[in-house]
Design a protein around this motif. Structure first.
Motif, short mmCIF file in Angstrom:
data_model
loop_
_atom_site.label_atom_id
_atom_site.label_comp_id
_atom_site.label_asym_id
_atom_site.label_seq_id
_atom_site.Cartn_x
_atom_site.Cartn_y
_atom_site.Cartn_z
N GLY A 24 0.81 -1.23 0.00
CA GLY A 24 0.00 0.00 0.00
C GLY A 24 0.84 1.27 0.00
O GLY A 24 0.33 2.36 0.25
N LYS A 25 2.11 1.13 -0.30
CA LYS A 25 3.01 2.29 -0.24
C LYS A 25 2.53 3.46 -1.09
O LYS A 25 2.48 4.59 -0.63
N SER A 26 2.18 3.16 -2.36
CA SER A 26 1.85 4.28 -3.25
C SER A 26 0.54 4.96 -2.86
O SER A 26 0.44 6.19 -2.88
N THR A 27 -0.45 4.17 -2.45
CA THR A 27 -1.74 4.76 -2.02
C THR A 27 -1.51 5.70 -0.83
O THR A 27 -2.01 6.83 -0.81
N ILE A 28 -0.75 5.21 0.13
CA ILE A 28 -0.49 5.98 1.36
C ILE A 28 0.37 7.20 1.05
O ILE A 28 0.08 8.32 1.49
N ALA A 29 1.43 6.99 0.26
CA ALA A 29 2.35 8.08 -0.03
C ALA A 29 1.65 9.20 -0.81
O ALA A 29 1.88 10.39 -0.56
N GLU B 291 -7.08 4.55 5.98
CA GLU B 291 -7.15 5.74 6.84
C GLU B 291 -6.29 5.56 8.09
O GLU B 291 -5.61 6.49 8.55
N GLU B 292 -6.34 4.33 8.64
CA GLU B 292 -5.55 4.07 9.86
C GLU B 292 -4.05 4.14 9.57
O GLU B 292 -3.28 4.68 10.39
N VAL B 293 -3.66 3.64 8.41
CA VAL B 293 -2.22 3.69 8.07
C VAL B 293 -1.79 5.14 7.86
O VAL B 293 -0.75 5.57 8.37
N VAL B 294 -2.61 5.90 7.12
CA VAL B 294 -2.27 7.31 6.87
C VAL B 294 -2.15 8.06 8.20
O VAL B 294 -1.18 8.80 8.43
N ALA B 295 -3.11 7.83 9.11
CA ALA B 295 -3.10 8.53 10.40
C ALA B 295 -1.84 8.15 11.20
O ALA B 295 -1.19 9.02 11.80
N THR B 296 -1.48 6.87 11.15
CA THR B 296 -0.30 6.41 11.88
C THR B 296 0.96 7.09 11.35
O THR B 296 1.79 7.60 12.12
#
Ligand code: DC
Length: 219
Positions: free
Chosen positions: A12-17, A205-210
């Motif tokens: 999920g690197k690209s989605t998050i980045a 959303e949880e990964v982005v928030a983290t």
């Protein structure tokens, strides 16, 4: 300030980045797309991924650059925008197989370092924290179990109406992990000063928030 996000395929690197870059006003650099563009060239030339000599020689005839269109990174291969061609499974596997060669890596690492020197970037890949940007202010190692990553990929393909096999996808992911982690030059590994984020049980959303929290603490 630069942010490095490394991790295996499908974490999920690209989605998050992309989301983080938008929130923080940074430029997102997808380095995997550059390796894919090189791989596309080798495929189009009919070069065998095992032939290091030919791959190295062909690397000299490849010109890769990036530009941005509506905030989306576009990869330009010898003057042609190849964004529409590099997402195929075949190209990803060829990228994994040919990114083991020093000649390929040296060329792309130089381009990546040049980009990061002039602007704040969030860069994702396999060797960003360990090799491309060893002095990045924030380093994240984003991972998830291979079963979770395979299921996400399966859902993505099924949603597009493509028929696929979950077990085959998981096998493909595990093969790619193995190659990326065991090559001699800049293998995928967590940098000593990178923070591990395991997204197996998290939504986007949880990964982005983290990661946002980690960035805020570092800033
Ligand atoms: O992230 P991706 O799936 O688009 O990357 C495709 C391949 O490119 C990956 O399997 C290994 C290689 N790669 C690399 O060696 N170093 C990077 N910084 C990014 C990608």
């Amino acid at each position: 300030m630069n942010i490095a996000i490394d991790g295996p395929a499908g974490a999920g690197k690209s989605t998050i980045a992309k989301k983080l870059a938008k929130d923080l006003g940074y430029v997102y650099v997808d380095t995997g797309a550059m390796y894919r563009a090189m791989a596309l060239y080798f495929l189009e030339q009919g070069i065998d991924s095992a032939d290091e000599e030919k791959i190295s020689a062909a690397s000299d005839s490849v010109d890769i650059s990036i530009r941005y269109q509506d905030g989306e990174q576009q990869v330009i291969l010898n003057g042609e925008n190849v964004n529409g061609k590099i997402r195929r499974e075949e190209v990803g596997n060829m990228a994994s197989a040919t990114s083991i060669y020093p000649k390929v890596r040296t060329k792309l690492v130089a381009l990546q370092q040049k980009l990061a020197a002039t602007t704040d970037v969030i860069m994702d890949g396999r060797d960003i924290g360990t090799c491309v940007l060893p002095n990045a202010e924030v380093k994240i190692y984003l991972t998830a179990s291979s079963a979770t990553r395979a299921k996400r990929r399966y859902d993505e393909l099924t949603e597009k109406g493509e028929s696929c096999d979950l077990a085959a996808i998981q096998q493909d992911i595990e093969d790619r992990d193995y190659r990326d982690m065991h090559r001699e030059t800049s293998p995928l590994k967590q940098a000593d000063d990178a923070i591990l984020v395991d997204s197996s049980e998290m939504n986007i959303e949880e990964v982005v928030a983290t990661i946002q929290k980690i960035c805020q603490e570092k800033m």
